[in-house]
Design a protein around this motif. Structure first.
Motif, PDB file in Angstrom:
ATOM      1  N   LYS A 256      -3.687   4.528  -7.699  1.00 34.47           N
ATOM      2  CA  LYS A 256      -3.245   5.799  -7.199  1.00 34.47           C
ATOM      3  C   LYS A 256      -1.768   5.372  -6.372  1.00 34.47           C
ATOM      4  O   LYS A 256      -0.825   6.131  -6.361  1.00 34.47           O
ATOM      5  CB  LYS A 256      -4.113   6.587  -6.418  1.00 34.47           C
ATOM      6  CG  LYS A 256      -3.516   7.800  -5.477  1.00 34.47           C
ATOM      7  CD  LYS A 256      -4.540   8.247  -4.447  1.00 34.47           C
ATOM      8  CE  LYS A 256      -4.238   9.257  -3.867  1.00 34.47           C
ATOM      9  NZ  LYS A 256      -2.982   9.292  -3.399  1.00 34.47           N
ATOM     10  N   ASN A 257      -2.043   4.192  -5.644  1.00 30.26           N
ATOM     11  CA  ASN A 257      -0.996   3.811  -4.856  1.00 30.26           C
ATOM     12  C   ASN A 257       0.236   3.498  -5.563  1.00 30.26           C
ATOM     13  O   ASN A 257       1.183   3.796  -5.155  1.00 30.26           O
ATOM     14  CB  ASN A 257      -1.269   2.638  -4.068  1.00 30.26           C
ATOM     15  CG  ASN A 257      -2.305   2.753  -3.033  1.00 30.26           C
ATOM     16  OD1 ASN A 257      -3.322   2.080  -2.842  1.00 30.26           O
ATOM     17  ND2 ASN A 257      -2.434   3.890  -2.416  1.00 30.26           N
TER      18      ASN A 257
ATOM     19  N   ASP B 172       1.809   6.522  -6.827  1.00 28.92           N
ATOM     20  CA  ASP B 172       2.643   7.119  -5.574  1.00 28.92           C
ATOM     21  C   ASP B 172       3.960   6.150  -5.128  1.00 28.92           C
ATOM     22  O   ASP B 172       4.475   6.574  -3.977  1.00 28.92           O
ATOM     23  CB  ASP B 172       1.657   7.160  -4.526  1.00 28.92           C
ATOM     24  CG  ASP B 172       0.822   8.466  -4.895  1.00 28.92           C
ATOM     25  OD1 ASP B 172       0.899   9.257  -5.347  1.00 28.92           O
ATOM     26  OD2 ASP B 172      -0.347   8.313  -4.073  1.00 28.92           O
TER      27      ASP B 172
ATOM     28  N   ASP C  12       3.755   3.302  -3.858  1.00 29.32           N
ATOM     29  CA  ASP C  12       3.353   2.403  -2.553  1.00 29.32           C
ATOM     30  C   ASP C  12       3.063   1.038  -3.200  1.00 29.32           C
ATOM     31  O   ASP C  12       1.679   1.009  -3.303  1.00 29.32           O
ATOM     32  CB  ASP C  12       2.432   3.182  -1.812  1.00 29.32           C
ATOM     33  CG  ASP C  12       1.935   2.415  -0.661  1.00 29.32           C
ATOM     34  OD1 ASP C  12       2.527   1.252  -0.338  1.00 29.32           O
ATOM     35  OD2 ASP C  12       1.115   2.915   0.122  1.00 29.32           O
TER      36      ASP C  12
ATOM     37  N   SER D 220       0.428  -1.144  -0.904  1.00 34.71           N
ATOM     38  CA  SER D 220      -0.805  -0.871  -0.830  1.00 34.71           C
ATOM     39  C   SER D 220      -1.438  -1.025  -2.156  1.00 34.71           C
ATOM     40  O   SER D 220      -2.556  -1.596  -2.294  1.00 34.71           O
ATOM     41  CB  SER D 220      -0.979   0.522  -0.390  1.00 34.71           C
ATOM     42  OG  SER D 220      -0.412   0.635   0.750  1.00 34.71           O
ATOM     43  N   ALA D 221      -0.606  -0.842  -3.323  1.00 36.47           N
ATOM     44  CA  ALA D 221      -1.177  -1.051  -4.805  1.00 36.47           C
ATOM     45  C   ALA D 221      -1.508  -2.282  -5.003  1.00 36.47           C
ATOM     46  O   ALA D 221      -2.481  -2.782  -5.499  1.00 36.47           O
ATOM     47  CB  ALA D 221      -0.082  -0.690  -5.699  1.00 36.47           C
TER      48      ALA D 221
ATOM     49  N   ASN E 129      -4.637  -3.295  -2.596  1.00 39.85           N
ATOM     50  CA  ASN E 129      -5.783  -2.857  -3.057  1.00 39.85           C
ATOM     51  C   ASN E 129      -6.477  -3.488  -4.500  1.00 39.85           C
ATOM     52  O   ASN E 129      -7.505  -3.860  -4.965  1.00 39.85           O
ATOM     53  CB  ASN E 129      -5.920  -1.246  -3.282  1.00 39.85           C
ATOM     54  CG  ASN E 129      -6.045  -0.600  -1.911  1.00 39.85           C
ATOM     55  OD1 ASN E 129      -6.870  -0.947  -1.159  1.00 39.85           O
ATOM     56  ND2 ASN E 129      -5.096   0.083  -1.767  1.00 39.85           N
TER      57      ASN E 129
ATOM     58  N   SER F  84       3.641  -4.541  -9.267  1.00 33.88           N
ATOM     59  CA  SER F  84       4.031  -4.152  -7.773  1.00 33.88           C
ATOM     60  C   SER F  84       4.773  -5.560  -7.463  1.00 33.88           C
ATOM     61  O   SER F  84       5.711  -5.359  -6.685  1.00 33.88           O
ATOM     62  CB  SER F  84       2.762  -3.935  -7.193  1.00 33.88           C
ATOM     63  OG  SER F  84       2.143  -2.890  -7.528  1.00 33.88           O
TER      64      SER F  84
END
Length: 122
Positions: free
Chosen positions: A30-31, A34, A36, A39-40, A43, A68
């Motif tokens: 989800k991160n 989005d 992000d 945060s991705a 997590n 990321s």
């Protein structure tokens, strides 16, 4: 007394159950969608830690970590770990190709989100 024993056993089993990384992987996805990426990555790293040997959790999380890290301009060993875990993936280039395909698949799953995130657009 019998109920106290049941309660104790129930709490013990819950405490020993531990995390599997599935929730963290879903949150990382989800991160990532989005846009992000910090945060991705965070997590996804937790998901890998909790997953242990479960490749169904760790490999997608490693893909998120790898992409990321690329988007953030950071070094990562995610692709090397994918090479170790996935049969038929012989080098980092193969792992990177899988990560690119992962991003392409996200565009079909969440096209509106991908449209608003330039990094995920190609």
């Amino acid at each position: 007394m019998k109920y106290v024993v049941y309660l104790f056993l129930s709490l013990s089993l819950t405490a020993c159950g531990g995390k599997t990384g599935k929730e963290e992987k879903e949150l990382a996805t989800k991160n990532f969608i989005d846009c992000d990426f910090y945060s991705a990555k965070k997590n996804a790293e937790l998901a890998v830690d909790y997953a242990g040997g479960n490749v169904k959790v760790s490999v997608p999380a490693l893909l998120i970590i790898g992409k990321s890290s690329e988007f953030l301009g950071q070094q990562s060993t995610a692709y090397e770990k994918i090479v170790e875990l996935v049969p038929g993936v012989d080098d980092k280039a193969g792992a990177r190709k899988i990560a690119d395909q992962f991003v392409q698949r996200l565009s079909t799953m969440a096209p509106d989100k991908v449209k608003s995130c330039t990094q995920l657009q190609g």
